[in-house]
Scaffold this active site. Structure first.
Site, mmCIF file in Angstrom:
data_model
loop_
_atom_site.group_PDB
_atom_site.id
_atom_site.type_symbol
_atom_site.label_atom_id
_atom_site.label_comp_id
_atom_site.label_asym_id
_atom_site.label_seq_id
_atom_site.Cartn_x
_atom_site.Cartn_y
_atom_site.Cartn_z
ATOM 1 N N TYR A 73 0.826 -1.219 0.000
ATOM 2 C CA TYR A 73 0.000 0.000 0.000
ATOM 3 C C TYR A 73 0.858 1.267 0.000
ATOM 4 C CZ TYR A 73 -3.032 3.494 2.353
ATOM 5 O OH TYR A 73 -3.711 4.626 2.719
ATOM 6 N N THR A 114 5.827 2.342 14.111
ATOM 7 C CA THR A 114 4.423 2.691 14.286
ATOM 8 C C THR A 114 4.211 3.438 15.603
ATOM 9 O OG1 THR A 114 2.286 1.733 14.892
ATOM 10 C CG2 THR A 114 4.139 0.247 14.951
ATOM 11 N N SER A 133 0.356 -5.565 20.600
ATOM 12 C CA SER A 133 0.208 -6.850 19.887
ATOM 13 C C SER A 133 1.612 -7.359 19.579
ATOM 14 C CB SER A 133 -0.561 -6.668 18.570
ATOM 15 O OG SER A 133 0.266 -6.007 17.614
ATOM 16 N N TYR A 192 2.690 -7.938 16.703
ATOM 17 C CA TYR A 192 3.153 -7.120 15.567
ATOM 18 C C TYR A 192 3.786 -5.822 16.081
ATOM 19 C CZ TYR A 192 2.652 -3.064 12.588
ATOM 20 O OH TYR A 192 2.880 -1.864 11.966
ATOM 21 N N HIS A 193 3.036 -5.086 16.931
ATOM 22 C CA HIS A 193 3.576 -3.810 17.400
ATOM 23 C C HIS A 193 4.881 -4.031 18.169
ATOM 24 C CE1 HIS A 193 -0.699 -2.549 16.706
ATOM 25 N NE2 HIS A 193 -0.082 -1.514 16.210
ATOM 26 N N LYS A 216 7.980 -4.130 16.084
ATOM 27 C CA LYS A 216 8.493 -2.798 15.733
ATOM 28 C C LYS A 216 9.337 -2.225 16.887
ATOM 29 C CE LYS A 216 6.257 -2.055 11.776
ATOM 30 N NZ LYS A 216 6.929 -1.884 10.493
HETATM 31 N N1 LIG Z 1 -0.612 1.270 6.519
HETATM 32 C C1 LIG Z 1 -0.548 1.915 7.678
HETATM 33 O O1 LIG Z 1 -1.502 2.587 8.108
HETATM 34 C C2 LIG Z 1 0.707 1.864 8.499
HETATM 35 C C3 LIG Z 1 0.748 2.544 9.724
HETATM 36 C C4 LIG Z 1 1.932 2.514 10.490
HETATM 37 C C5 LIG Z 1 3.026 1.821 10.019
HETATM 38 N N2 LIG Z 1 2.956 1.151 8.817
HETATM 39 C C6 LIG Z 1 4.135 0.416 8.381
HETATM 40 O O2 LIG Z 1 4.434 0.732 7.034
HETATM 41 C C7 LIG Z 1 4.916 -0.430 6.353
HETATM 42 C C8 LIG Z 1 4.109 -0.645 5.086
HETATM 43 O O3 LIG Z 1 2.731 -0.791 5.415
HETATM 44 P P1 LIG Z 1 1.678 -1.115 4.291
HETATM 45 O O4 LIG Z 1 0.345 -0.727 4.816
HETATM 46 O O5 LIG Z 1 2.142 -0.578 3.000
HETATM 47 O O6 LIG Z 1 1.761 -2.709 4.271
HETATM 48 P P2 LIG Z 1 1.517 -3.741 3.064
HETATM 49 O O7 LIG Z 1 1.228 -5.054 3.692
HETATM 50 O O8 LIG Z 1 0.533 -3.185 2.099
HETATM 51 O O9 LIG Z 1 2.940 -3.768 2.346
HETATM 52 C C9 LIG Z 1 4.056 -4.421 2.879
HETATM 53 C C10 LIG Z 1 4.851 -4.967 1.699
HETATM 54 O O10 LIG Z 1 6.028 -5.585 2.190
HETATM 55 C C11 LIG Z 1 6.221 -6.792 1.491
HETATM 56 N N3 LIG Z 1 6.984 -7.717 2.327
HETATM 57 C C12 LIG Z 1 6.620 -8.255 3.524
HETATM 58 N N4 LIG Z 1 7.554 -9.119 3.943
HETATM 59 C C13 LIG Z 1 8.543 -9.086 3.014
HETATM 60 C C14 LIG Z 1 9.779 -9.759 2.892
HETATM 61 N N5 LIG Z 1 10.162 -10.671 3.780
HETATM 62 N N6 LIG Z 1 10.578 -9.474 1.845
HETATM 63 C C15 LIG Z 1 10.194 -8.566 0.901
HETATM 64 N N7 LIG Z 1 9.004 -7.938 0.942
HETATM 65 C C16 LIG Z 1 8.195 -8.202 1.984
HETATM 66 C C17 LIG Z 1 4.830 -7.319 1.209
HETATM 67 O O11 LIG Z 1 4.796 -8.248 0.123
HETATM 68 C C18 LIG Z 1 4.068 -6.039 0.919
HETATM 69 O O12 LIG Z 1 4.055 -5.753 -0.454
HETATM 70 C C19 LIG Z 1 4.825 -1.583 7.338
HETATM 71 O O13 LIG Z 1 6.100 -1.814 7.913
HETATM 72 C C20 LIG Z 1 3.871 -1.083 8.387
HETATM 73 O O14 LIG Z 1 4.135 -1.630 9.641
HETATM 74 C C21 LIG Z 1 1.826 1.161 8.053
#
Ligand SMILES: NC(=O)c1ccc[n+]([C@@H]2O[C@H](COP(=O)([O-])OP(=O)(O)OC[C@H]3O[C@@H](n4cnc5c(N)ncnc54)[C@H](O)[C@@H]3O)[C@@H](O)[C@H]2O)c1
Length: 422
Positions: free
Chosen positions: A15, A148, A183, A185-186, A189
């Site tokens: 995303y 996060t 969690s 997950y958190h 981080k």
């Molecule tokens: N979306 C939010 O609101 C939000 C909020 C706070 C923090 N974050 C952090 O931002 C980052 C991205 O979030 P997002 O919403 O885009 O998540 P997402 O799940 O849409 O994207 C994560 C991407 O990382 C890739 N990935 C995961 N493990 C992998 C690996 N071992 N090797 C290579 N690629 C890998 C996945 O295939 C995916 O395309 C995350 O670390 C998340 O914790 C997101």
């Protein structure tokens, strides 16, 4: 702005990773988009899907070249594989690496022991691999890591940006702000943050840890250039944020389901601000030995306030909305003090987009457009509970990758790193 500089974006199929890769490419960076596509297989495992259809990575990169004239390089790489990460660093000698590539769902990390292990082992491994690649191959490379706001939890005092000055028994020090994550997950981080801070102290790595709030919105200037450039939109109870889930529920004439009393307050930001924050962080890099923490959000709302805002925004467009309260599957405080600082990125030039002014354009109208794709089963009841793990309505099948992290014995044999996503 970024002319001539090379950035690896890990998690570029996700995303935020995709939107960021586009933006960095547009402002002149040479972008290497890396991902192992595992999120697409986790969707298959959970029976979930993005509401907005997305193209494959080769198609997206081709479309971007056609639309913008900018070349983006795509590499399928598992960040947990140290050899693959090192090879990427040797090939490109990046000036910066942006790390989005983690398992990022709190409910997914709470499904059962396998999912907790997958989350923590995978997330920590990827970050440590980057730290070694920087130390050994590109020591001047700036690590921009997505953390996060959930790392802090909800303390009964103001939340500072990463550090707090404490006076204890007459002595004063500036120490990492206490973490009370909610969690596995958190917590992954939190552990990442400690590992990066340590590597920065002992190896001199330049690092920026972005404690990001909940992101909303599905479009940026670059995404808006062509429908083939769309980024994913998760609305289900595993991957979707409360705001996305509420908009999807309302679009299919279901009540918005607020967990518990709805007093849970969090920081939020528009996806356009996420991509700007990353650009700003890269263009103002941390110094060697510096571990910076920025709280990356622009406004805070309670879950109840969000539900009300969505109902009001829909009303302005003649759309009716009702709000229900359901049992909270998470263990968290439902009413609490929350005041988190978020000044550092503003000081570096961030100009926030605010939710009230963008909600309809960026989310509600898009969800209305795609509402025929909403799967009600994914939307109505939470399928993971913090105490019991998976609930009866969990749609997920067992996952092939999980067989490799079943027990601590199999971890000791360490097959995970070599095999997954290869
Ligand atoms: N979306 C939010 O609101 C939000 C909020 C706070 C923090 N974050 C952090 O931002 C980052 C991205 O979030 P997002 O919403 O885009 O998540 P997402 O799940 O849409 O994207 C994560 C991407 O990382 C890739 N990935 C995961 N493990 C992998 C690996 N071992 N090797 C290579 N690629 C890998 C996945 O295939 C995916 O395309 C995350 O670390 C998340 O914790 C997101």
């Amino acid at each position: 702005m970024g002319t001539g500089r090379t950035v690896i974006v890990f998690g570029a199929d996700g995303y935020l990773g995709w939107a960021t890769a586009l933006h960095l490419s547009q402002v002149g960076f040479t972008v290497i988009a890396a991902d192992n596509l595992i999120r697409r297989s986790w969707d298959r495992e959970c029976g979930t899907d993005t509401l907005i259809p997305i193209r494959s990575m080769p198609e997206r990169v081709r479309a971007w070249r056609e639309v913008s004239g900018n070349e983006m390089l795509w590499r399928r790489v598992d960040i947990r594989n140290p050899k693959a990460v090192n090879a990427l660093f040797m090939e490109f000698q990046p000036d910066a690496v942006v790390h989005f590539a983690e398992q990022r769902s709190a409910p997914f990390s709470m499904v059962d022991q396998d999912h907790s292990l997958l989350t923590q082992v995978g997330n920590l491994t990827g970050t440590i691999n980057l730290l070694y690649a920087i130390r050994d191959i590109a020591p001047d490379c700036h690590l921009v890591k997505l953390g996060t706001m959930g790392e802090y939890g909800t303390p009964n005092i103001d939340i500072e940006e990463g550090f707090i000055e404490i006076t204890h028994n007459g002595r004063t020090d500036r120490l990492p702000y206490p973490k009370q994550a909610g969690s596995f997950y958190h917590l992954s981080k939190v552990h990442d943050s400690h590992n990066i801070h340590f590597a920065s102290r002992v190896w001199g790595i330049r690092a920026t840890d972005l404690n990001q709030g909940v992101v909303y919105g599905c479009t940026t200037d670059e995404i808006a250039m062509d429908r083939r450039l769309a980024t994913r939109f998760d609305y289900d109870t595993i991957w979707g944020t409360a705001l996305n889930r509420f908009c999807a529920q309302a679009a299919v004439n279901q009540p918005i389901t607020v967990y518990g009393k709805g007093g849970q307050t969090r920081g939020f930001l528009d996806i356009r601000d996420t991509v700007e924050c990353i650009r700003i962080s890269i263009e103002h890099p941390a110094e060697p030995h510096e571990f910076r923490v920025f709280n990356q959000f622009t406004e805070q709302f309670s879950v109840q306030q969000l539900a009300t805002l969505i109902a009001e925004a829909r009303k302005e467009h003649g759309l009716a909305t009702s709000i229900d309260h359901v049992a909270n599957p998470r263990i968290e405080q439902e009413e609490h003090y929350y005041n988190a600082k978020h000044q550092a990125l503003i000081d570096l030039g961030l100009q926030p987009h605010l939710l009230r002014s963008t909600l309809l354009d960026s989310v509600i109208a898009t969800v209305e457009h795609w509402k025929k794709r909403v799967d009600l089963d994914l939307l109505l009841r939470p399928s993971v509970d913090w105490k019991k793990g998976r609930n009866l309505n969990w749609k997920g099948a067992s996952h092939p990758h999980l067989t490799q992290v079943r027990s601590t014995d199999s971890l000791r044999e360490a097959p995970l790193i070599a095999r997954v996503g290869s």
